[in-house]
Design a protein around this motif. Structure first.
Motif, PDB file in Angstrom:
ATOM      1  N   GLU A 179      -7.426  -7.442   2.718  1.00 32.66           N
ATOM      2  CA  GLU A 179      -6.256  -7.187   1.418  1.00 32.66           C
ATOM      3  C   GLU A 179      -5.287  -7.837   1.788  1.00 32.66           C
ATOM      4  N   TRP A 180      -4.798  -7.087   3.176  1.00 32.26           N
ATOM      5  CA  TRP A 180      -3.157  -6.963   3.706  1.00 32.26           C
ATOM      6  C   TRP A 180      -2.684  -8.489   4.462  1.00 32.26           C
ATOM      7  N   LEU A 229      -9.048  -2.522   4.117  1.00 30.63           N
ATOM      8  CA  LEU A 229      -7.494  -2.591   3.274  1.00 30.63           C
ATOM      9  C   LEU A 229      -6.214  -3.827   4.311  1.00 30.63           C
ATOM     10  N   PHE A 263       0.661  -1.246  -0.160  1.00 34.31           N
ATOM     11  CA  PHE A 263      -0.096  -0.086   0.071  1.00 34.31           C
ATOM     12  C   PHE A 263       1.031   1.240   0.036  1.00 34.31           C
TER      13      PHE A 263
END
Length: 810
Positions: free
Chosen positions: A793-794, A790, A759
């Motif tokens: 996703e991480w 997020l 990111f």
């Protein structure tokens, strides 16, 4: 002469002293089915109107001559009549004179003008203009060739779209003629346009413009040729007579017993006309022509236009019957009176006569020739249905006028007892016609593979001989299905001949049922053929019997005798119908038809190879123990290898057998698994023998040996379809594999990126120690919902990256 009354048709007297079949035929003279009783016992006299030979025969002609041949064969080979079949060749009439003269003039013109100069182009332009003016009246006068395409669409677009010239009715012959003229004019317009741009050579120019040149040159020079030189016309007719005979023989039509030609009957025709005039039924006009006097004929109690009385006043048919070259200014007593003898004008062939140089009228030729060969009375007269009026009606009138003194039982003479008229063949609602140029020639259809002689004949057999036949995809498919069904039946019965069933294997119940079905089929076919040669019903009965055979218990449940008897009978019937080009008459000992046997040179090697292959396959299915060296040696010994010296045509088959034996022995020596033997057997079937034009059809579910058959179009098409499907399936699989590989590659590329860095982009301005964004690029703190998303996703990227680092991903 005293007036007398003529019955419409006099039935021939019955013959109880003869064992005649109960045959009824549809007679155009009565427009009904009537008993068929020959004049002379079992002898049948038959006259058939043959071709007018100025062009190649087309499929419409095939309809007539093949259907005629079918009836002739049934009469001869089924009903056992002694048929004397006479056919004429019309080698002089208006169409032949016109075509022969035009071709002669064009040949003369092209030889005198070998270069594409201004004079040739000007003549072609004049010919184009004259053709358009005469045949396409809706187009504007003075039309330039370059404007033809655009103007023709405006004037005749509705016809080109399949509509009628006038009104809302369906298109027919009139519209077909317009399309023909449009095509002819379009070709000439293209030639002139290309010539103006110097983009065409002289040969192509004459080819494209030929059909407008022909009438134009004839109008200019037709009267100047030496009409005493009959070779101008006969070189055309001799060529196309020979080609016609080649074509109908290719369709497996029997040759006529007698062939008559108009040009060989000049003297007899003159004598015939003289007698008609003497009997009071003909008159001579001032120009030296002779006409039949219909009024005098009917005044004497005779009937004119007995076949189609409703057409006797049809001006178009009357004009067509007189011909395009007839002198329209001749003083006839009635418009319906027809020419017996035509005075010859300049440019027309002539023969001497008491009335001056002339030539026969169209109708008189058949009367004179048939009467000369068959006498004052005949059993059958046949031809296409379009000949009924005026041609056959005029034949009847003038022949009965000629034979008027030969009365029987004080009745007017009846020249023909039975008229048989064959139905039209049509495409898109329009009959095939030379004049309409909407035809496919027989030789083109056969050479291109559009039809086979058998396939075409089957289609005609599936339709009634007197009924119209419309070529449709459905009809073609029905015919092909019938042929394929009979073909497979013959292959099975032929195989039964080679591989008899075990003794005492038949089921009495199954065998008795099939025998009963066979007896019923024979009765039904006989009834159908006695009913005016009803071949559609006969074909259905044969198909039904084959279905009964196929639906019966396995072959082992039926006696060979019953199956072979059915095979012999079906062979007899298809031979009678002319479906076997290798047999002109039925052979009581032959089963099958042409095309089901492999080449004679192949038989000594292919059948042993097939038997060895069957044994190897059975052994492979039994397991490895059946494929030992000793067991395989025993199998090979059962089918010895061929000698090393073979005729050239047998060598490929001998080599295939020898190689298969060697390959089997090599697999046994290597203790190969059963799958290898089965693959070898498939290779022999699918590659080796297929390349030699032979197919082995395995019948595992019936425990029968492989069926040996020659390759057919259907088999080749099925293989091509199967190969195409396999190729499509393989391509789809390869595509899926490529897409999957690409997905893996992209996933691997993605896995290389650390979750700690994923990111760290311009989209964000601050991150925590794990690399998760906390503020966007504007410095605004991210909401918790966004942070939560997020984080997911991480986590996924962390797992993916760690797997990559651990070497768990390619």
């Amino acid at each position: 002469m005293a007036a007398r009354t003529q019955p419409p048709w006099q039935a021939p007297p019955s013959r109880p002293d003869l064992d005649l079949p109960p045959l009824h035929v549809y007679n155009s003279l009565t427009r009904s089915k009537v008993p068929f009783v020959p004049i002379d016992g079992k002898k049948v006299s038959w006259y058939a109107c043959g071709p007018t030979v100025y062009d190649d025969a087309h499929l419409g002609h095939a309809r007539n001559y093949v259907s005629t041949d079918i009836i002739r064969r049934i009469m001869r080979d089924y009903f056992k009549y002694d048929v004397r079949f006479v056919m004429n060749i019309t080698d002089v009439d208006d169409k032949i004179i016109l075509r022969g003269r035009q071709q002669h003039l064009l040949s003369q013109y092209t030889s005198e003008h070998p270069e594409l100069n201004n004079e040739v182009q000007e003549t072609a332009a004049e010919a184009f203009a004259a053709y358009v003016k005469k045949n396409l009246p809706l187009l504007p006068q003075g039309l330039k060739p370059a404007e033809f395409a655009e103007q023709s669409k405006k004037a005749y677009g509705h016809v080109l779209e399949g509509k009628a010239v006038e009104g809302d009715g369906p298109p027919g012959d009139k519209e077909a003629k317009v399309k023909m003229h449009l095509k002819t004019a379009s070709s000439a317009a293209e030639a002139l346009t290309l010539a103006g741009a110097n983009k065409i050579d002289v040969t192509d120019f004459y080819t494209k413009a030929e059909d407008v040149f022909l009438p134009h040159l004839d109008s200019l020079y037709g009267g100047t040729i030496n009409a005493d030189d009959h070779s101008i016309f006969t070189k055309l007719t001799q060529k196309f007579e020979n080609r016609f005979m080649e074509d109908v023989r290719a369709l497996n039509c029997l040759d006529p017993d007698v062939v008559t030609r108009v040009t060989e009957y000049g003297h007899q025709i003159v004598s015939f006309v003289e007698k008609v005039v003497k009997n009071g039924y003909g008159y001579v006009t001032a120009d030296g022509s002779v006409y039949f006097d219909i009024q005098a004929f009917e005044k004497d109690g005779n009937n004119y236009a007995r076949l189609e009385p409703w057409n006797r006043n049809d001006k178009d048919l009357l004009a067509d019957g007189e011909g395009a070259l007839t002198n329209k200014s001749t003083k006839k007593r009635s418009d319906a009176d027809f020419a017996l003898w035509k005075s010859s004008k300049p440019g027309e062939p002539a023969w001497p006569s008491p009335w001056g140089p002339g030539r026969p009228g169209w109708h008189i030729e058949c009367s004179a020739m048939a009467s000369d060969v068959l006498g004052q009375k005949m059993d059958i007269h046949s031809g296409g249905v379009d000949l009924a009026f005026p041609h056959h009606d005029n034949e009847l009138a003038q022949s009965e006028a000629f034979w008027s003194e030969c009365r029987h039982d004080k009745q007017t003479h009846q020249w023909v007892n039975y008229f048989l008229h064959m139905g039209h063949l049509s495409i898109s609602g329009s009959k095939m016609s030379k004049s309409l140029k909407n035809f496919t020639t027989i030789r083109d259809a056969l050479s291109r593979g559009d039809w086979t002689p058998r396939g075409l004949r089957i289609v005609f057999l599936l339709g009634g001989w007197k009924d119209p036949v419309e070529i449709t995809e459905g009809l073609v498919a029905t015919g092909a299905g019938w042929e394929d069904k009979i073909n497979n039946f013959f292959l099975k019965i032929k195989d039964l001949e080679r591989n008899p069933s075990p003794e005492n294997a038949a089921s009495a119940e199954e065998d008795s049922a099939l025998a009963a079905a066979f007896a019923t089929a024979q009765t039904d076919v006989d009834r159908a053929l006695c009913d005016s040669f009803d071949t559609p019903t006969a074909m259905q009965v044969i198909s039904r019997l084959v279905t009964d055979y196929n639906s019966a218990a396995t072959r082992a449940s039926l006696s060979d005798a019953t199956a072979l008897s059915i095979g012999l009978w079906v062979t007899k019937m298809v031979t009678i119908f002319g479906l076997d080009s290798e047999a002109s008459t039925p052979n009581p000992n032959r089963i099958g038809w042409s095309g089901i046997d492999i080449p004679s040179a192949a038989a000594p090697f292919v059948y042993p190879a097939a038997a060895l292959r069957d044994a190897v396959r059975d052994a492979a299915k039994s397991g490895p123990q059946a494929l030992s060296r000793e067991a395989v040696d025993a199998l090979l010994a059962s089918q010895p290898a061929p000698s090393t010296t073979q005729p050239a045509d047998a060598l490929p088959y001998a080599e295939a057998f020898t190689q298969f034996r060697a390959d089997v022995a090599a697999l046994a020596a290597a203790s190969a698994p059963p799958a290898s033997f089965l693959a070898l057997c498939d290779k022999l079937r699918d590659e080796v023998l297929w390349a030699l034009g032979i197919y082995l059809e395995d019948r595992d579910t019936q425990a029968l040996p492989a069926l040996v058959r020659p390759l057919s179009a259907d088999l080749i098409a099925a293989r091509a379809q199967k190969d195409a499907q396999a190729a499509a399936k393989a391509e789809a699989k390869a595509k899926r594999e490529r897409e999957e590989a690409e997905k893996k590659r992209l996933l691997a590329e993605k896995a290389k990126v650390s979750h700690l860095d994923m990111f760290r982009t311009e989209e964000y301005s601050e991150w925590d120690e794990e690399g998760l964004p906390t503020k966007d690029k504007e410095g605004v703190e991210l909401p918790k919902s966004r942070t939560k998303k997020l984080r997911k996703e991480w986590e996924r990227q962390r797992k993916l990256h760690e797997e990559w680092k651990a070497g768990k991903m390619e």
